[in-house]
Scaffold this motif. Structure first.
Motif, PDB file in Angstrom:
ATOM      1  N   ASP A 146       0.804  -1.228   0.000  1.00  0.00           N
ATOM      2  CA  ASP A 146       0.000   0.000   0.000  1.00  0.00           C
ATOM      3  C   ASP A 146       0.835   1.276   0.000  1.00  0.00           C
ATOM      4  O   ASP A 146       0.312   2.367   0.143  1.00  0.00           O
ATOM      5  N   PRO A 182      -2.226  -4.846   4.269  1.00  0.00           N
ATOM      6  CA  PRO A 182      -2.390  -3.472   4.763  1.00  0.00           C
ATOM      7  C   PRO A 182      -3.563  -3.372   5.732  1.00  0.00           C
ATOM      8  O   PRO A 182      -4.588  -4.037   5.543  1.00  0.00           O
ATOM      9  N   ALA A 185      -7.509  -2.991   4.783  1.00  0.00           N
ATOM     10  CA  ALA A 185      -7.783  -3.418   3.404  1.00  0.00           C
ATOM     11  C   ALA A 185      -8.349  -4.833   3.410  1.00  0.00           C
ATOM     12  O   ALA A 185      -8.321  -5.513   4.428  1.00  0.00           O
ATOM     13  N   ALA A 190      -5.182  -8.454  -1.044  1.00  0.00           N
ATOM     14  CA  ALA A 190      -3.755  -8.280  -0.776  1.00  0.00           C
ATOM     15  C   ALA A 190      -3.006  -9.594  -0.993  1.00  0.00           C
ATOM     16  O   ALA A 190      -1.981  -9.634  -1.680  1.00  0.00           O
TER      17      ALA A 190
END
Ligand SMILES: *Cc1c(COP(=O)(O)O)cnc(C)c1O
Length: 244
Positions: A146, A182, A185, A190
């Motif tokens: 991120d 992150p 998130a 991710a």
């Protein structure tokens, strides 16, 4: 039984139960997603917890521990070597925190695996130290998903270039990638990105097969996306805030 012995026994039992619960989560998820739990490595993150906990964990079969601060690890491993040398000898140590370049030689002296490799200068320093100490260290390239500063990692489009530097450096073995989802998130998205980069790396260097992803709260998502190494702290040792 003395009070201290009773306390120690109680702590060991607590750790045994929590460890079994995490192993159960891993087994269940592996069953659901069709993976072999034997191929998943649990790295127990012992940061902020004492050497006595490491001794208990080894007695419960743990062989891989993760730590994130050079000074803290050194002191803890020295203490463990004193109270239980066999436990110290049984452990493989994973450095999972950011490494300052001037600490490279120290980290190489105890770390079997460094998960947090994120710049050329660090690769060069680790390589020099490994050669000097005649040790071989396994490295993972940490991916920053991120762009957040201060948590380490390289941007996804820099991962392969840094991996190439590791491959070219004496004393180091490229083993794969590491990432932390992150905050806030979707961990699934991710980990999908991490899995994609892990595959790319594996195609180029088959030995670089490690995907280190997944912590106490998101290990299921990480396993579903192919994580080979989980880094689990609080779900096994308890909340770190209570210890400080
Ligand atoms: C502390 C830490 C972990 C473990 O986190 P928990 O939420 O306690 O399981 C994993 N990875 C990294 C990089 C950490 O710093």
């Amino acid at each position: 039984m003395s009070l201290a012995e009773a306390d120690s026994r109680g702590r060991r039992e607590q750790l045994a139960e929590a460890l079994a619960a995490v192993q159960q989560r891993i087994a269940l998820t592996c069953q659901q997603v069709g993976r072999d739990p034997e191929k998943v490595t649990l790295v127990v993150v012992t940061k902020r917890f004492p050497a006595s906990d490491l001794a208990h964990l080894v007695s419960l079969g743990v062989t891989e521990i993760g730590e994130n601060r050079d000074q803290e690890i050194r002191a803890k491993l020295d203490e463990l070597a004193e109270i239980d040398p066999r436990a110290r000898a049984a452990l493989r140590v994973h450095m999972i925190g950011q490494v300052q370049t001037n600490k490279a030689a120290s980290v190489v002296s105890y770390a079997d695996v460094v998960h947090s490799v994120d710049r050329e200068r660090l690769v060069a320093a680790l390589s020099r130290a490994a050669e000097q100490q005649r040790r071989e260290v396994e490295l993972l390239v940490q991916i920053n998903l991120d762009g957040a500063k201060g948590r380490g990692g390289v941007a996804p489009d820099q991962v392969m270039a840094l991996a190439q530097s590791v491959v070219a450096a004496p004393g180091l073995r490229l083993r794969g990638v590491m990432s932390v989802a992150p905050l806030g998130a979707d961990p699934g998205a991710a980990f999908a990105t991490v899995a994609h980069l892990a595959q790319q790396m594996r195609r180029e260097w088959p030995e670089a097969s490690v995907m280190s992803a997944g912590m106490s709260h998101d290990l299921e998502e990480a396993l579903a996306h192919g994580a080979t190494h989980l880094r689990v702290g609080s779900a096994i040792l308890g909340s770190r805030s209570q210890t400080r």
